[in-house]
Design a protein around this motif. Structure first.
Motif, PDB file in Angstrom:
ATOM      1  N   HIS A   1     -10.143  -2.151  -2.452  1.00 36.55           N
ATOM      2  CA  HIS A   1     -11.273  -2.835  -1.814  1.00 36.55           C
ATOM      3  C   HIS A   1     -12.343  -1.865  -1.318  1.00 36.55           C
ATOM      4  N   ARG A   2     -12.112  -0.579  -1.478  1.00 36.27           N
ATOM      5  CA  ARG A   2     -13.099   0.375  -0.951  1.00 36.27           C
ATOM      6  C   ARG A   2     -14.341   0.402  -1.843  1.00 36.27           C
ATOM      7  N   TRP A   3     -15.443   0.830  -1.275  1.00 37.48           N
ATOM      8  CA  TRP A   3     -16.730   0.709  -1.953  1.00 37.48           C
ATOM      9  C   TRP A   3     -16.796   1.562  -3.206  1.00 37.48           C
TER      10      TRP A   3
ATOM     11  N   VAL B   1     -12.862  11.335  -0.529  1.00 37.38           N
ATOM     12  CA  VAL B   1     -11.680  11.115   0.314  1.00 37.38           C
ATOM     13  C   VAL B   1     -11.058  12.478   0.620  1.00 37.38           C
ATOM     14  N   HIS B   2     -10.320  12.557   1.739  1.00 34.22           N
ATOM     15  CA  HIS B   2      -9.796  13.872   2.134  1.00 34.22           C
ATOM     16  C   HIS B   2      -8.767  14.347   1.113  1.00 34.22           C
ATOM     17  N   ARG B   3      -7.727  13.577   0.999  1.00 38.77           N
ATOM     18  CA  ARG B   3      -6.704  13.852  -0.015  1.00 38.77           C
ATOM     19  C   ARG B   3      -5.695  12.714   0.044  1.00 38.77           C
ATOM     20  N   VAL B   4      -5.415  12.158  -1.111  1.00 35.45           N
ATOM     21  CA  VAL B   4      -4.415  11.094  -1.156  1.00 35.45           C
ATOM     22  C   VAL B   4      -3.075  11.757  -1.479  1.00 35.45           C
TER      23      VAL B   4
ATOM     24  N   GLY C   1      -3.151  -1.608  -2.767  1.00 35.05           N
ATOM     25  CA  GLY C   1      -3.322  -1.675  -1.312  1.00 35.05           C
ATOM     26  C   GLY C   1      -4.803  -1.737  -0.971  1.00 35.05           C
ATOM     27  N   ALA C   2      -5.185  -1.148   0.165  1.00 35.35           N
ATOM     28  CA  ALA C   2      -6.580  -1.229   0.610  1.00 35.35           C
ATOM     29  C   ALA C   2      -7.518  -0.448  -0.311  1.00 35.35           C
ATOM     30  N   TRP C   3      -6.974   0.490  -1.073  1.00 34.28           N
ATOM     31  CA  TRP C   3      -7.856   1.321  -1.914  1.00 34.28           C
ATOM     32  C   TRP C   3      -8.672   0.479  -2.872  1.00 34.28           C
TER      33      TRP C   3
ATOM     34  N   PRO D   1       0.430 -12.724  -5.681  1.00 33.32           N
ATOM     35  CA  PRO D   1      -0.061 -12.583  -4.318  1.00 33.32           C
ATOM     36  C   PRO D   1       0.717 -13.472  -3.348  1.00 33.32           C
ATOM     37  N   VAL D   2       1.182 -12.880  -2.274  1.00 34.53           N
ATOM     38  CA  VAL D   2       1.902 -13.621  -1.233  1.00 34.53           C
ATOM     39  C   VAL D   2       1.359 -13.164   0.119  1.00 34.53           C
ATOM     40  N   ARG D   3       0.663 -14.033   0.818  1.00 30.71           N
ATOM     41  CA  ARG D   3       0.167 -13.663   2.154  1.00 30.71           C
ATOM     42  C   ARG D   3       1.130 -14.189   3.211  1.00 30.71           C
ATOM     43  N   VAL D   4       1.711 -13.283   3.976  1.00 30.22           N
ATOM     44  CA  VAL D   4       2.651 -13.686   5.028  1.00 30.22           C
ATOM     45  C   VAL D   4       1.860 -14.208   6.214  1.00 30.22           C
ATOM     46  N   ARG D   5       2.214 -15.385   6.657  1.00 34.88           N
ATOM     47  CA  ARG D   5       1.509 -16.007   7.791  1.00 34.88           C
ATOM     48  C   ARG D   5       2.227 -15.768   9.112  1.00 34.88           C
TER      49      ARG D   5
ATOM     50  N   SER E   1       1.602   6.957  11.471  1.00 32.05           N
ATOM     51  CA  SER E   1       1.791   6.988  10.017  1.00 32.05           C
ATOM     52  C   SER E   1       0.638   6.322   9.274  1.00 32.05           C
ATOM     53  N   ALA E   2      -0.518   6.127   9.960  1.00 25.89           N
ATOM     54  CA  ALA E   2      -1.678   5.510   9.294  1.00 25.89           C
ATOM     55  C   ALA E   2      -2.518   6.545   8.553  1.00 25.89           C
ATOM     56  N   SER E   3      -1.882   7.246   7.660  1.00 21.36           N
ATOM     57  CA  SER E   3      -2.584   8.108   6.704  1.00 21.36           C
ATOM     58  C   SER E   3      -1.662   8.157   5.505  1.00 21.36           C
ATOM     59  N   THR E   4      -2.148   8.625   4.375  1.00 19.07           N
ATOM     60  CA  THR E   4      -1.282   8.526   3.195  1.00 19.07           C
ATOM     61  C   THR E   4      -0.037   9.412   3.361  1.00 19.07           C
ATOM     62  N   ILE E   5      -0.213  10.589   3.969  1.00 17.79           N
ATOM     63  CA  ILE E   5       0.964  11.462   4.123  1.00 17.79           C
ATOM     64  C   ILE E   5       1.922  10.896   5.172  1.00 17.79           C
TER      65      ILE E   5
ATOM     66  N   GLY F   1       0.861  -1.185   0.000  1.00 17.12           N
ATOM     67  CA  GLY F   1       0.000   0.000   0.000  1.00 17.12           C
ATOM     68  C   GLY F   1       0.896   1.232   0.000  1.00 17.12           C
ATOM     69  N   GLN F   2       0.333   2.364   0.371  1.00 15.27           N
ATOM     70  CA  GLN F   2       1.091   3.622   0.360  1.00 15.27           C
ATOM     71  C   GLN F   2       2.388   3.498   1.174  1.00 15.27           C
ATOM     72  N   ALA F   3       2.272   2.879   2.355  1.00 17.06           N
ATOM     73  CA  ALA F   3       3.421   2.797   3.258  1.00 17.06           C
ATOM     74  C   ALA F   3       4.507   1.876   2.685  1.00 17.06           C
ATOM     75  N   GLY F   4       4.104   0.730   2.183  1.00 15.47           N
ATOM     76  CA  GLY F   4       5.071  -0.237   1.651  1.00 15.47           C
ATOM     77  C   GLY F   4       5.758   0.285   0.398  1.00 15.47           C
TER      78      GLY F   4
ATOM     79  N   LEU G   1       6.522  -8.177  -0.405  1.00 11.00           N
ATOM     80  CA  LEU G   1       5.528  -9.243  -0.536  1.00 11.00           C
ATOM     81  C   LEU G   1       4.148  -8.644  -0.278  1.00 11.00           C
ATOM     82  N   ASP G   2       3.211  -8.902  -1.180  1.00 13.17           N
ATOM     83  CA  ASP G   2       1.878  -8.299  -1.029  1.00 13.17           C
ATOM     84  C   ASP G   2       0.793  -9.352  -1.223  1.00 13.17           C
ATOM     85  N   ALA G   3      -0.201  -9.325  -0.333  1.00 12.39           N
ATOM     86  CA  ALA G   3      -1.228 -10.376  -0.333  1.00 12.39           C
ATOM     87  C   ALA G   3      -2.257 -10.213  -1.450  1.00 12.39           C
ATOM     88  N   ASP G   4      -2.381  -9.009  -1.979  1.00  9.25           N
ATOM     89  CA  ASP G   4      -3.420  -8.799  -2.994  1.00  9.25           C
ATOM     90  C   ASP G   4      -2.983  -9.296  -4.366  1.00  9.25           C
ATOM     91  N   ASP G   5      -3.999  -9.552  -5.229  1.00 10.17           N
ATOM     92  CA  ASP G   5      -3.692 -10.004  -6.595  1.00 10.17           C
ATOM     93  C   ASP G   5      -3.156  -8.863  -7.445  1.00 10.17           C
TER      94      ASP G   5
HETATM   95  P1  FAD Z   1      -2.932  -0.575   2.984  1.00  8.42           P
HETATM   96  O1  FAD Z   1      -3.312   0.332   1.871  1.00  8.42           O
HETATM   97  O2  FAD Z   1      -4.008  -1.257   3.737  1.00  8.42           O
HETATM   98  O3  FAD Z   1      -1.957  -1.660   2.363  1.00  8.42           O
HETATM   99  C1  FAD Z   1      -1.589  -2.791   3.069  1.00  8.42           C
HETATM  100  C2  FAD Z   1      -1.116  -3.831   2.092  1.00  8.42           C
HETATM  101  O4  FAD Z   1      -0.593  -4.902   2.855  1.00  8.42           O
HETATM  102  C3  FAD Z   1      -2.232  -4.403   1.218  1.00  8.42           C
HETATM  103  O5  FAD Z   1      -1.847  -4.360  -0.130  1.00  8.42           O
HETATM  104  C4  FAD Z   1      -2.390  -5.846   1.720  1.00  8.42           C
HETATM  105  O6  FAD Z   1      -2.652  -6.776   0.689  1.00  8.42           O
HETATM  106  C5  FAD Z   1      -1.028  -6.117   2.312  1.00  8.42           C
HETATM  107  N1  FAD Z   1      -1.069  -7.105   3.401  1.00  8.42           N
HETATM  108  C6  FAD Z   1      -1.813  -7.080   4.527  1.00  8.42           C
HETATM  109  N2  FAD Z   1      -1.540  -8.161   5.297  1.00  8.42           N
HETATM  110  C7  FAD Z   1      -0.607  -8.876   4.621  1.00  8.42           C
HETATM  111  C8  FAD Z   1       0.086 -10.097   4.878  1.00  8.42           C
HETATM  112  N3  FAD Z   1      -0.125 -10.799   5.997  1.00  8.42           N
HETATM  113  N4  FAD Z   1       0.962 -10.546   3.955  1.00  8.42           N
HETATM  114  C9  FAD Z   1       1.217  -9.833   2.825  1.00  8.42           C
HETATM  115  N5  FAD Z   1       0.590  -8.669   2.541  1.00  8.42           N
HETATM  116  C10 FAD Z   1      -0.297  -8.202   3.427  1.00  8.42           C
HETATM  117  N6  FAD Z   1      -5.838   8.679   4.316  1.00  8.42           N
HETATM  118  C11 FAD Z   1      -5.497   9.852   3.769  1.00  8.42           C
HETATM  119  O7  FAD Z   1      -4.362  10.304   3.948  1.00  8.42           O
HETATM  120  N7  FAD Z   1      -6.377  10.549   2.999  1.00  8.42           N
HETATM  121  C12 FAD Z   1      -7.636  10.099   2.752  1.00  8.42           C
HETATM  122  O8  FAD Z   1      -8.388  10.762   2.062  1.00  8.42           O
HETATM  123  C13 FAD Z   1      -8.026   8.866   3.319  1.00  8.42           C
HETATM  124  N8  FAD Z   1      -9.261   8.364   3.086  1.00  8.42           N
HETATM  125  C14 FAD Z   1      -9.599   7.170   3.621  1.00  8.42           C
HETATM  126  C15 FAD Z   1     -10.858   6.663   3.346  1.00  8.42           C
HETATM  127  C16 FAD Z   1     -11.251   5.442   3.895  1.00  8.42           C
HETATM  128  C17 FAD Z   1     -12.605   4.929   3.621  1.00  8.42           C
HETATM  129  C18 FAD Z   1     -10.357   4.736   4.733  1.00  8.42           C
HETATM  130  C19 FAD Z   1     -10.772   3.430   5.349  1.00  8.42           C
HETATM  131  C20 FAD Z   1      -9.077   5.227   4.983  1.00  8.42           C
HETATM  132  C21 FAD Z   1      -8.697   6.456   4.435  1.00  8.42           C
HETATM  133  N9  FAD Z   1      -7.439   6.988   4.676  1.00  8.42           N
HETATM  134  C22 FAD Z   1      -7.085   8.169   4.115  1.00  8.42           C
HETATM  135  C23 FAD Z   1      -6.414   6.250   5.411  1.00  8.42           C
HETATM  136  C24 FAD Z   1      -5.423   5.700   4.368  1.00  8.42           C
HETATM  137  O9  FAD Z   1      -6.129   5.085   3.326  1.00  8.42           O
HETATM  138  C25 FAD Z   1      -4.525   4.694   4.966  1.00  8.42           C
HETATM  139  O10 FAD Z   1      -3.913   5.215   6.120  1.00  8.42           O
HETATM  140  C26 FAD Z   1      -3.407   4.314   3.998  1.00  8.42           C
HETATM  141  O11 FAD Z   1      -3.873   4.133   2.688  1.00  8.42           O
HETATM  142  C27 FAD Z   1      -2.862   3.028   4.507  1.00  8.42           C
HETATM  143  O12 FAD Z   1      -1.837   2.613   3.687  1.00  8.42           O
HETATM  144  P2  FAD Z   1      -1.021   1.341   4.126  1.00  8.42           P
HETATM  145  O13 FAD Z   1       0.042   1.185   3.119  1.00  8.42           O
HETATM  146  O14 FAD Z   1      -0.615   1.458   5.541  1.00  8.42           O
HETATM  147  O15 FAD Z   1      -2.053   0.120   4.110  1.00  8.42           O
END
Ligand code: FAD
Length: 382
Positions: A44-46, A54-57, A40-42, A96-100, A353-357, A12-15, A32-36
């Motif tokens: 899977h959002r609705w 969204v606020h701002r990516v 990241g989580a984006w 896709p690789v899911r770490v256990r 650090s749980a936001s995109t910035i 995702g953004q952090a990785g 290693l990333d679990a998704d196909d």
């Molecule tokens: P993720 O995007 O969740 O990525 C995690 C990755 O890890 C995924 O690809 C997943 O497949 C992988 N993974 C997970 N477990 C495993 C495993 N065991 N083995 C291998 N891979 C694994 N933030 C903002 O800054 N601005 C916004 O506007 C904003 N809007 C948002 C709207 C919604 C509805 C939500 C829920 C959140 C929002 N956020 C926003 C927060 C922001 O999206 C997250 O903080 C940020 O995207 C998280 O990035 P991440 O890389 O930490 O995680």
């Protein structure tokens, strides 16, 4: 078994930010990333979540996010940007690789579980990363697994007896699904506010929160962002479980929520109910309901067809359990992004650090932490 200087879990953004900075520093690593697919989580959002919602990516390091009109679906627009990014910087993502499980290597005789490869050798000080697609060994780890895969639903008595539908933010199907129904929305965060905005005009909504919602009229500026991050940072420095960055930002109604506001969806906020019954939710008389419709001596009751749990997520870090990173206070204590209990491990997208910035910055800090650890380890072994 492959052995790397660093290994990132999650793209995702952090990785991706971490991988970009590791690459710039010339540090050998794999992601290693679990998704196909990228996103990241984006991804899977609705469907109803547009770039306007969204606020701002934040831009990933080194490449601006393309301009949007606000109407694009967030679950395709952001993943397309991530996919381009991975290609452009040739990031070494394997999916896709899911770490256990991540565990310390036991050194001599530590057959790489599940892979049948060679031993990592005695006293190697490696981390062994076991997944559903094989085993890797690494000198340092950057955990970037986010929270999306760990939706949190609190337990209330009778929850299993409810005959209507219950769903979490992670499974939100968009407003049309609820048309004409009676919907209880639980949660005091930004998602609950958005759901009410979309649902109140076409359903009968009841908003329930555990705490009084915190409203703000401040624009989301970099200064506010810094204040919010500082609050969460202080918690993880002490080893407390992190709170969501969004939860300490404060809530704000946007243009698309004005109709729901006019309909009273936000003004009629209720305290948390105390139990769930087959046809609705009930408040214990001692807690006060903020005004339920029926009271038959057992406390106020509201009939409901649907309960939407906008109750947040928890960090997806179960795979790190063998490393015993948790402090007695329940969270992973961090110094910057470095786990205090094991400096080989960097945590990004966790806590402050749980936001995109925040995730972007954490990626850079983590790469620095990895470089410092590798340098120090080299000095020790030399
Ligand atoms: P993720 O995007 O969740 O990525 C995690 C990755 O890890 C995924 O690809 C997943 O497949 C992988 N993974 C997970 N477990 C495993 C495993 N065991 N083995 C291998 N891979 C694994 N933030 C903002 O800054 N601005 C916004 O506007 C904003 N809007 C948002 C709207 C919604 C509805 C939500 C829920 C959140 C929002 N956020 C926003 C927060 C922001 O999206 C997250 O903080 C940020 O995207 C998280 O990035 P991440 O890389 O930490 O995680």
């Amino acid at each position: 078994m492959e052995i790397h200087d660093s290994l990132v879990i999650g793209a995702g953004q952090a990785g991706l930010s971490a991988s970009y900075h590791l690459r710039r520093r010339g540090i050998d690593h794999v992601v290693l990333d679990a998704d196909d697919r990228p996103g990241g989580a984006w991804q899977h959002r609705w469907d109803a979540l547009t770039m306007n919602d969204v606020h701002r990516v934040a831009d990933l390091p080194g490449a601006e996010i393309p301009p949007d009109t606000g109407r694009e679906r967030a679950n395709t627009f952001v993943p397309a940007y991530f996919a381009d990014y991975e290609r452009r910087f040739e990031l070494p993502v394997v999916r896709p690789v899911r770490v256990r499980r991540v565990r310390p290597s036991t050194g001599s005789g530590d057959g790489p579980a599940g892979s049948g490869g060679p031993s990592t050798g005695s006293g190697d000080n490696l981390l062994v990363v076991e997944s559903d697609a094989g085993t890797w060994a690494t000198r340092t780890l950057v955990n970037a697994t986010g929270t999306w895969t760990r939706p949190f639903i609190p337990h209330y008595p009778g929850i299993e007896t409810f005959r209507g539908e219950q769903l979490h933010t992670a499974d939100y199907p968009g407003p049309e699904h609820f048309r004409g129904k009676r919907v209880v929305v639980v949660g005091g965060g930004a998602s609950a506010v958005q759901f009410l905005g979309a649902l109140a005009p076409i359903t009968d909504t009841i908003w329930v929160t555990r705490r009084e919602p915190v409203w703000t009229d401040r624009d989301f500026t970099p200064e506010l962002g810094r204040e919010v991050v500082a609050k969460v940072e202080e918690r993880v420095r002490q080893g407390l479980p992190p709170r969501s960055v969004v939860s300490v930002t404060g809530l704000r109604l946007r243009e698309q929520e004005r109709e729901a506001e006019r309909l009273g969806a936000y003004a009629a906020r209720r305290p948390m109910f105390t139990s769930i019954e087959p046809d609705g939710v009930r408040w214990d008389p001692s807690t006060g309901s903020g005004g339920g419709t029926t009271d038959s001596g057992g406390g106020a009751f509201e009939p409901a067809d649907v309960i939407v749990w906008a109750t947040g997520f928890r960090p997806a870090i179960e795979h790190l359990a063998p490393l015993h990173l948790r402090s007695p206070l329940g969270g992973i204590q961090l110094d910057g992004t470095t786990a205090v209990a094991d400096p080989r491990v960097q945590m990004v997208g966790y806590g402050p650090s749980a936001s995109t910035i925040g995730a972007n910055r954490a990626g850079r800090t983590a790469a620095r932490g990895v470089a410092e650890h590798l340098r120090a380890a080299e000095v020790v072994s030399a």
